[in-house]
Every structure is written in structure tokens, then in C-alpha cells.
Design an enzyme around this catalytic site. Structure first.
Site, PDB file in Angstrom:
ATOM      1  N   ASP A   1      -8.943  -4.953  -6.218  1.00 45.94           N
ATOM      2  CA  ASP A   1      -8.599  -3.840  -5.341  1.00 45.94           C
ATOM      3  C   ASP A   1      -8.843  -2.525  -6.082  1.00 45.94           C
ATOM      4  OD1 ASP A   1      -7.443  -1.962  -3.662  1.00 45.94           O
ATOM      5  OD2 ASP A   1      -5.385  -2.569  -4.131  1.00 45.94           O
TER       6      ASP A   1
ATOM      7  N   SER B   1       0.840  -1.184   0.000  1.00 45.88           N
ATOM      8  CA  SER B   1       0.000   0.000   0.000  1.00 45.88           C
ATOM      9  C   SER B   1       0.887   1.251   0.000  1.00 45.88           C
ATOM     10  CB  SER B   1      -0.936  -0.059   1.218  1.00 45.88           C
ATOM     11  OG  SER B   1      -2.053   0.758   1.059  1.00 45.88           O
TER      12      SER B   1
ATOM     13  N   HIS C   1      -6.215  -6.071  -2.030  1.00 45.26           N
ATOM     14  CA  HIS C   1      -5.188  -5.155  -1.561  1.00 45.26           C
ATOM     15  C   HIS C   1      -4.128  -5.862  -0.708  1.00 45.26           C
ATOM     16  CE1 HIS C   1      -3.989  -0.956  -1.239  1.00 45.26           C
ATOM     17  NE2 HIS C   1      -3.830  -1.080   0.070  1.00 45.26           N
TER      18      HIS C   1
END
Length: 524
Positions: free
Chosen positions: A455, A216, A480
Site C-alpha cells: 500500500d 484509512s 490498503h
């Protein structure tokens, strides 16, 4: 508590109070709580005509949402040792105050390391927007591959989170924009580079190749560190890193378009129910005592003041379900089963509420609960209000009401909170992003951009190979940061293959490095 020290002339293993290090529970002063309440009130009620909220980035948040008890019950390996490094406050200035230091936490696992004499590799995890503790139990890629790589494992906490707080206290560090001004990605990457060099010097592991791993926002940091500090990291695995979701490179409505696609693929009737629900909410809210009616229907934790509170909560739930739509539970399917499984005679909002209950389980209340993410909430709000301006809006062709990202209102909101405006173009100025293939195909190397296409943030990721060594590894059904979570016997075959592909690429980088190193040393 006795902190560990790295001494190459002694045993690597030092005493450390693991219980205190891992079971971190911060205490917040009154001023901090007041500051947090102000931020939450502004961001929840909004001051804008358009959308100003940026969905949270986090490699571990899906686990926190789906199974919060897992983190508290998961055992932390006894092989982990905690260290603290006297980190430089400001790496980019020579003013006297820049030389101040703070204690930055990092954790190491020597169990499988082949040692400095063999130049065995180092796998370094770069912490993101939160305390390091959750990562130690959820992020499994390093530990799962430590044996095959004979790797030293390093986990580094991001400044201003967890126990890595400048200025002596959280209250002082978050006091104002002047103290928060040292809280940004360039400082964080320099922190990581300095700690990695410190570790290699102390262990005399001068020729041990380093692979940085992040997910991320942490994935962004991993890719940027490889580009900015190629002498520090041989390569980077950047999982679910939306480095192209800045400065209009990615369409602003892309995120919620993917959320919509995920739900529509799961169930057409579910998608239609959600799509039709917003006007019903608005209609009820406009009636006398309408907010009280909505509060009762959705069992809110406190009475609604605006219908936007409910709609924002539902938007965030759908977005989180899509972002972390991972096996074996598949949250999008869970929500839709709740909605579709409701009695056909029930009204549309009762069906929506059934989806909420299916997703969140049996609770005393569901909407606008007390937040327990105070540290991360305030920290991420600062980061998005300074440089991480990810302009996510909602377009016309989704299951949501249109709500374009309002940059002007976003800037005003940030000025209201912190007294300074964000710099929406800084990330692309400092790290790049525009024409990325043209620029990086002859400049960068050794980066894996991994993404799962379910995602919503994947639309801001690198989805095509840039060169022979800057590679995109994507899965149609992935979510994700799923690839860097701990492997499980129930993992689907496509996920197993994705991880195997990543490991094979990294192994190739390391093999080439050893060949180059051998050739250079032979000439000497």
C-alpha cells in the site's frame, strides 16, 4: 419508516426499514450539481504547475473499483438495526448556534453481545469519508470476531456523509465555508465519543470496554480518538492509517515510490513500458490533432482537452491498483499482464491501453467517464482543503514524470473552490506526529497500527512498535485496509496470521481491563 430507539427496559429489537436504510441513493439539487461540476473541473484541469491532487483514502474503494457489483448484490445482515442520534453541531463552542443538532446515523448488531451484566465488550467501527452503507457489507473484522468476543457491534457514520447531514439538507450543509466549517476530524471524533457514551448509558453497559476500529482516514480517527478520549475507548485498531503523512514527516514522494516498486516487482518490462509511455503521450499531444489521436487510442468517454487529463487518469489507475493490490486478483499483476501480453509489434501506447482494458474490463469507453462519486468527491475535497493536507508529490526516481507537490498552488486552488485556505500544519499541532515514538512511548497505549507494505500510504503509517502496547502489525504483501475486510476461505496464510495477531492483542487488552476492573470493584 420507524426509527429504532434504545430502551434498556424493553427489547433491543425495534422495527426499522432496512431496505431504505441500507439502499441509500441521494438526490442532489441543481445548485449542488453545479458546485460539484465546478470542483471536478478545477481539480481535473488543475491550476498549478506542480501536483495538487491527493489520492483518495478509503477502506472500501478498492472493492468499489474492483467489483462494483459486489456492493449492490451483497446482502445486508438482518441483525443490523439503524438508529439516529440528535448530534451536537459544534462540540467546541458555546455560541447559541453551536447547540443546533442534526440526525447522525449509526447501526448496531446485538446478536452476539454478552450483555451489560457481563460487561461484554463493544466493537465500534468509525465511519470515514463516505456513506456508511458500503462499510456494512465490506468491513468484516467486527462481524467475523463478534462471536469470540461476545461483542456488541456498532457502526457510526461520519458527519456530512450519507444520511448524517447537518442543516437539514445537503444543499444547505455544503452551501459555503461557513456551513462546512463544522466538517472536520475533531468534530467527528467528538461525535463518535458522544454516541458511544449514549449507547453505554442507555444500555447500562457502564463497564463494557470499547474497542474502536477504523480504516484509512477512519483508522486515523480511531487512533486519535484513543489518544484524545482514553476514557471512551480502551483500545484502537487503526488499519492503513497514514497519520505521519503530514507536515514533511514522510517524504512527499514516498507514495509514488511505492507504486513504482509494486509495478517493478510485478514485471520489469511492464515498469519500463509505463516509464517510457509519458514522453510518447507528450509527443503525440504536441502534434496537430494529437489529442484526437490520443482520444481514439484510449477510447475516451469524451474528447481530451489536455494531455494531462489522460496522464492523470493513468496515474490514478496505477496508484489505485497498487493501493488496493489485494488477493485473489492482484490488480498490479492484472495491469502488467495486459501490458506485457500485448502483441510485441504493437506500439507502446497500444500496450498501455491493453493494461487499461485488463484492469477495467470491456467497456464502451475508459478515460474521463462521468463521475458517480459526487458526494464523497466534494466532501473529501473539503477535508483536504481544510485540514487533511497530505502532501503527495512525484519524485525523480519513479516510473512517472516528476511532479512535486505544490503547496502554494494547492492553497490557491482551495481558496478558489471554497474561499478559505487550508491549514497544512494543523493535524500535527492538534494530534501530534513529529517525534512520535519519543512522545507516545510514555503517554499513549493500546493502539494497533496495521499496514500492508504494498500500500503506497503505508509509508506514512506507523511501521515500528512505539511501546509495549502501541504496536505495528505489518505484512510485506498486504494492501490498503485488507486486514479489516471480511475474511474469505481463499485468504493467504500471511493475512490470516495478521488478523489473528490483531485479535490476540485486543483480547489481551480486554483481559487486562477485566482484571483491573475486578481489582477495583473488589476494593470497594
Amino acid at each position: 419508516m420507524s426509527n429504532c430507539c434504545l430502551d434498556p427496559n424493553k427489547s433491543y429489537y425495534c422495527f426499522v426499514d432496512k431496505t431504505r436504510a441500507m439502499n441509500y441513493s441521494p438526490k442532489f439539487p441543481v445548485q449542488w450539481v453545479q458546485f460539484m461540476v465546478m470542483i471536478l473541473s478545477i481539480t481535473s484541469t488543475g491550476i498549478a504547475a506542480g501536483r495538487t491532487d491527493i489520492p483518495r483514502l478509503s477502506p472500501t474503494r478498492g472493492i468499489i473499483i474492483e467489483d462494483p457489483d459486489l456492493l449492490s448484490s451483497a446482502a445486508v445482515s438482518d441483525d443490523l438495526q439503524t438508529f439516529y442520534y440528535p448530534q451536537t453541531l459544534d462540540h467546541f463552542n458555546y455560541q447559541p448556534q453551536s447547540y443546533a443538532t442534526f440526525q447522525q446515523r449509526y447501526v448496531m448488531n446485538f446478536k452476539y453481545w454478552g450483555g451489560a451484566k457481563k460487561s461484554a465488550p463493544v466493537l465500534a467501527y468509525l465511519g470515514a469519508e463516505g456513506p456508511l452503507d458500503d462499510d456494512l457489507t465490506v468491513i468484516g473484522f467486527l462481524n467475523d470476531n463478534a462471536v469470540s468476543f461476545n461483542a456488541l457491534l456498532v457502526y457510526i457514520e461520519h458527519r456530512y456523509y450519507g444520511k448524517s447531514i447537518p442543516f437539514g439538507s445537503r444543499e444547505e450543509a455544503f452551501k459555503n465555508a461557513s456551513t462546512l466549517g463544522y466538517f472536520h476530524s475533531a468534530q467527528a471524533i467528538a461525535d463518535y465519543a458522544e454516541i458511544i457514551m449514549h449507547i453505554k448509558n442507555k444500555l447500562r453497559a457502564f463497564y463494557s470496554p470499547v474497542i474502536v476500529v477504523g480504516g484509512s482516514y477512519g483508522g486515523m480517527l480511531a487512533s486519535w480518538l484513543r489518544l484524545k478520549y482514553p476514557h471512551i475507548a480502551l483500545g484502537a485498531l487503526a488499519s492503513s492509517a497514514p497519520i505521519l503523512y503530514f507536515d514533511k514527516i514522510t517524504p512527499r514522494g514516498a507514495y509514488f515510490s511505492v507504486v513504482t516498486k509494486d509495478f517493478r516487482e510485478a514485471s520489469e518490462s511492464c515498469y519500463q513500458t509505463i516509464r517510457n509511455s509519458w514522453s510518447v503521450i507528450d509527443k503525440i499531444a504536441s502534434q496537430p490533432n494529437g489529442l484526437s489521436t490520443l482520444s481514439m487510442i484510449f477510447k475516451t468517454c469524451k474528447p481530451l482537452n489536455k494531455s494531462s487529463e489522460l496522464k492523470n487518469a493513468l496515474e490514478n489507475m496505477y496508484a489505485s491498483a497498487a493501493q488496493y493490490d489485494s488477493p485473489p486478483r492482484y490488480p498490479v499483476t492484472v495491469v502488467c499482464r495486459g501490458i506485457d501480453g500485448a502483441n510485441e509489434k504493437q506500439d507502446i501506447l497500444s500496450k498501455i491501453f491493453a493494461g487499461v482494458v485488463a484492469y477495467k474490463g470491456n467497456r464502451s469507453c475508459y478515460i474521463n467517464p462521468p463521475t458517480n462519486e459526487s458526494e464523497t468527491t466534494v466532501g473529501w475535497r473539503w477535508q483536504t482543503c481544510s485540514e487533511m493536507v497530505i502532501p503527495i508529490g512525484i519524485g525523480n526516481r519513479t516510473m512517472f514524470q516528476p511532479e512535486p507537490f505544490d503547496l502554494n498552488s494547492f492553497i490557491q486552488q482551495c481558496k478558489t473552490i471554497f474561499g478559505v485556505p487550508p491549514r497544512p500544519h494543523w493535524v500535527t499541532s492538534y494530534y501530534g506526529g513529529h517525534d512520535i515514538k519519543l512522545i507516545l512511548q510514555r503517554f499513549g497505549s493500546n493502539i494497533i497500527f496495521s499496514n500492508g507494505l504494498r500500500d503506497p500510504y503505508s509509508r506514512g503509517g506507523v511501521l515500528e512498535n512505539i511501546s509495549e502496547s502501541i504496536l505495528a502489525v505489518k505484512t510485506v504483501n498486504g494492501s490498503h485496509c485488507l486486514d479489516i475486510l471480511a475474511q474469505d476461505a481463499s485468504d493467504p496464510e500471511w493475512l490470516v496470521k495478521q488478523r489473528q495477531t490483531e485479535v490476540k492483542i485486543i483480547r489481551g487488552w480486554i483481559a487486562q481491563y477485566y482484571a483491573d476492573l475486578k481489582a477495583i470493584l473488589f476494593k470497594q
